[in-house]
Scaffold this active site. Structure first.
Site, PDB file in Angstrom:
ATOM      1  CG  HIS A   1      -1.983  -1.105   1.080  1.00  0.00           C
ATOM      2  ND1 HIS A   1      -2.544  -1.736   2.176  1.00  0.00           N
ATOM      3  CD2 HIS A   1      -2.551  -1.688  -0.012  1.00  0.00           C
ATOM      4  CE1 HIS A   1      -3.406  -2.648   1.761  1.00  0.00           C
ATOM      5  NE2 HIS A   1      -3.424  -2.624   0.438  1.00  0.00           N
TER       6      HIS A   1
ATOM      7  CG  HIS B   1      -6.769 -10.843  -7.411  1.00  0.00           C
ATOM      8  ND1 HIS B   1      -5.992 -10.555  -8.516  1.00  0.00           N
ATOM      9  CD2 HIS B   1      -7.165 -12.129  -7.552  1.00  0.00           C
ATOM     10  CE1 HIS B   1      -5.907 -11.634  -9.279  1.00  0.00           C
ATOM     11  NE2 HIS B   1      -6.612 -12.604  -8.724  1.00  0.00           N
TER      12      HIS B   1
ATOM     13  CB  SER C   1      -5.370  -1.895  -2.865  1.00  0.00           C
ATOM     14  OG  SER C   1      -6.110  -3.048  -3.194  1.00  0.00           O
TER      15      SER C   1
ATOM     16  CD  GLU D   1     -12.405 -10.455  -4.644  1.00  0.00           C
ATOM     17  OE1 GLU D   1     -12.462 -11.690  -4.495  1.00  0.00           O
ATOM     18  OE2 GLU D   1     -11.333  -9.807  -4.628  1.00  0.00           O
TER      19      GLU D   1
ATOM     20  CG  ASP E   1     -10.270 -14.721 -13.662  1.00  0.00           C
ATOM     21  OD1 ASP E   1      -9.947 -15.467 -14.605  1.00  0.00           O
ATOM     22  OD2 ASP E   1      -9.478 -14.324 -12.804  1.00  0.00           O
ATOM     23  N   GLY E   2     -10.180 -11.544 -12.089  1.00  0.00           N
ATOM     24  CA  GLY E   2      -9.330 -10.384 -12.322  1.00  0.00           C
ATOM     25  C   GLY E   2      -8.367 -10.559 -13.480  1.00  0.00           C
TER      26      GLY E   2
ATOM     27  CG  ASP F   1      -3.430  -7.293  -4.633  1.00  0.00           C
ATOM     28  OD1 ASP F   1      -4.272  -7.291  -5.536  1.00  0.00           O
ATOM     29  OD2 ASP F   1      -3.664  -6.857  -3.486  1.00  0.00           O
TER      30      ASP F   1
END
Length: 280
Positions: free
Chosen positions: A19, A42, A97, A115, A140-141, A161
């Site tokens: 972060h 994500h 985030s 997400e 799906d990211g 991430d």
């Protein structure tokens, strides 16, 4: 599959590093008036209550962000990060985030958040549903990043991430970044990854595979807070950057020893950083 819940780890040493880097890049983008987009592969729940059952189970924030409070010294990036986090700690919360991005971005900027976990997506949507700048995608990211790039505006940052629950995540990350580079060569990409026990760690082969795709440039920084085990456990984390903005490598390098010193188990911390492919 999809069992990972970030609330168990909110505010830990990996979050602090990730972060902090995210915040530095966003602040650099804000130096120009032109709008930009922040994309998150994500996103998780976006915001975490530190007195919840999940966060309270291991209280990982105590060995992470809480240790940084008295160690920020006069480093402006660490002080800015703590100032932001403290605005949430008043309510015993830690910002993920998406919350950090929503807090920092301006009215002209956009957030594109992905997400796939049903409960996490519901929490994310509930937290940010009133924010007109935000688009939340239940998908799906990996697939979403490729489908949604290049974005409009064509200036911005992608944070990747994944939880790395599956061994295939390491290969997927490289494949997706290679495709994004072809579709959006000017986009900033920040990839987070764990440093695991020696028998399980796949981070270095992943970075080598990413390097082999020959991105336009590639900078890597890592921080660890305890000794690497042989069979199980995470001892640190890394960030790999493509198109890292000018001068941020120096700012990251100034933070690394402070992070390691603040959050290490006595005498076990360390750090490293280098350009694998120099920026032109």
């Amino acid at each position: 599959m999809f069992s990972y819940r970030h609330a168990y780890h909110a505010g830990n040493y990996a979050d602090v590093f990730k972060h902090l880097c995210q915040m530095m890049i966003i602040n650099k983008l804000k130096e120009k008036q032109k709008p930009f987009v922040y994309m998150d592969s994500h996103s998780g729940a976006g915001l975490y209550q530190l007195d919840s059952d999940m966060a309270s189970k291991n209280k990982e924030f105590r060995a992470g962000v809480d240790r940084l409070v008295d160690k920020a010294a006069d480093n402006p990036e660490l002080l800015a990060y703590l100032q932001l986090v403290n605005e949430f700690r008043v309510d015993n919360q830690y910002p993920g985030s998406p919350a950090i991005a929503a807090h920092l971005l301006r009215a002209q900027d956009r957030l594109c958040l992905m997400e796939w976990h049903n409960n996490e997506f519901a929490n994310l949507q509930r937290y940010l549903y009133r924010d007109k700048r935000v688009a939340c995608h239940h998908r799906d990211g990996y697939e979403g990043l490729v489908a949604l790039t290049p974005p409009d505006p064509a200036r911005g940052l992608i944070l990747i991430d994944p939880p790395y629950e599956l061994a295939e995540d390491y290969q997927k990350v490289v494949q997706v970044i290679s495709k994004i580079q072809q579709r959006w060569p000017t986009g900033i990409i920040a990839l987070w990854y764990p440093l695991l026990a020696s028998q399980r760690d796949k981070s270095q082969p992943m970075i080598e595979a990413l390097h082999a795709t020959q991105p336009i440039n590639l900078y890597v920084a890592e921080v660890w807070v305890k000794q690497q085990q042989q069979e199980l456990g995470m001892h640190g984390s890394g960030m790999a950057f493509i198109n890292l903005p000018w001068q941020l490598d120096g700012k990251i390098e100034a933070c690394l020893p402070l992070l390691a010193e603040a959050m290490e188990e006595p005498g076990q911390g360390g750090f490293r950083s280098h350009w694998l492919i120099e920026a032109k």
